[in-house]
Design a protein around this motif. Structure first.
Motif, PDB file in Angstrom:
ATOM      1  N   GLY A  86       2.369  -7.510 -79.685  1.00 52.66           N
ATOM      2  CA  GLY A  86       1.341  -8.010 -80.584  1.00 52.66           C
ATOM      3  C   GLY A  86       1.557  -8.824 -81.794  1.00 52.66           C
ATOM      4  O   GLY A  86       1.147  -9.948 -81.777  1.00 52.66           O
ATOM      5  N   GLY A  87       2.863  -8.493 -82.317  1.00 53.80           N
ATOM      6  CA  GLY A  87       3.097  -9.422 -83.485  1.00 53.80           C
ATOM      7  C   GLY A  87       3.851 -10.672 -82.949  1.00 53.80           C
ATOM      8  O   GLY A  87       3.943 -11.539 -83.845  1.00 53.80           O
ATOM      9  N   ILE A  88       4.335 -10.734 -81.868  1.00 62.35           N
ATOM     10  CA  ILE A  88       4.646 -12.003 -81.351  1.00 62.35           C
ATOM     11  C   ILE A  88       3.933 -12.743 -79.957  1.00 62.35           C
ATOM     12  O   ILE A  88       3.418 -13.562 -80.492  1.00 62.35           O
ATOM     13  N   GLY A  89       3.684 -11.957 -79.212  1.00 60.42           N
ATOM     14  CA  GLY A  89       2.841 -12.612 -77.935  1.00 60.42           C
ATOM     15  C   GLY A  89       1.366 -12.841 -78.318  1.00 60.42           C
ATOM     16  O   GLY A  89       1.112 -14.047 -78.260  1.00 60.42           O
ATOM     17  N   VAL A  90       0.700 -12.062 -78.970  1.00 57.60           N
ATOM     18  CA  VAL A  90      -0.681 -12.025 -79.142  1.00 57.60           C
ATOM     19  C   VAL A  90      -0.554 -13.267 -80.590  1.00 57.60           C
ATOM     20  O   VAL A  90      -1.583 -13.851 -80.395  1.00 57.60           O
TER      21      VAL A  90
END
Length: 182
Positions: free
Chosen positions: A120-124
């Motif tokens: 979430g915090g990187i990919g999204v």
């Protein structure tokens, strides 16, 4: 209900406090801050909905002009820069991180929080920030990735590990405080 409001406010304040840590600005003009770790912690600790609400509260205060972003920036102008895609992606990233925590219910909390932070915090976050950067600058995808993503991924991975460690440690001490697992 009151407990939820307090947690949302505390995590919005945590994101602001992480902006007080000195920022490092790359040659491209992009600041590297600890605030993205706050976004990861919002989702990992509070869960999807409350984590996103904490980030939205923080962004609302920034929009009102409070200088809460790293370097003392705030106001509506920060939402018009090529880097604003990160700001727009923050609540979605917190939500995705919290949702990932739910999907990994069987995993150890610290590991789940680290993996959820990567997702979430990187990919999204980059799925929103990179196309926004491209739209604002006219950069091609390879250039946008080279400018708005690659320089930050190593630091973001460190932040994800730290967010996982913090969440796991808090869970061991006070399991009910990790609302994504309560």
């Amino acid at each position: 209900m009151e407990r939820n409001i307090v947690y949302i406010a505390v995590f919005a304040a945590l994101i602001a406090a992480l902006g007080l840590l000195p920022k490092v600005t790359l040659l491209s003009g992009i600041p590297i801050t600890a605030q993205s770790m706050g976004i990861m912690l919002c989702g990992a600790m509070l869960g999807a909905r409350k984590g996103a609400l904490a980030v939205l509260l923080f962004l609302g205060l920034v929009a009102l002009g409070l200088p809460l972003l790293a370097g003392g920036r705030g106001g509506l102008g920060v939402f018009t820069t090529p880097w604003a895609g990160f700001l727009f992606g923050f609540p979605v990233a917190a939500f995705a991180t919290g949702l990932s925590m739910r999907w990994m219910r069987g995993a150890r909390v610290g590991v789940a929080a680290g993996v959820a932070s990567v997702f979430g915090g990187i990919g999204v976050l980059y799925l929103i920030a990179v196309p926004y950067y491209m739209a604002m600058t006219g950069a091609a995808l390879p250039d946008a990735i080279a400018t708005a993503m690659i320089p930050f991924v190593p630091g973001d991975l460190v932040k994800a590990v730290v967010a996982g460690a913090i969440t796991g440690t808090i869970y061991k001490a006070r399991p009910r405080a990790v609302m994504s697992r309560a």
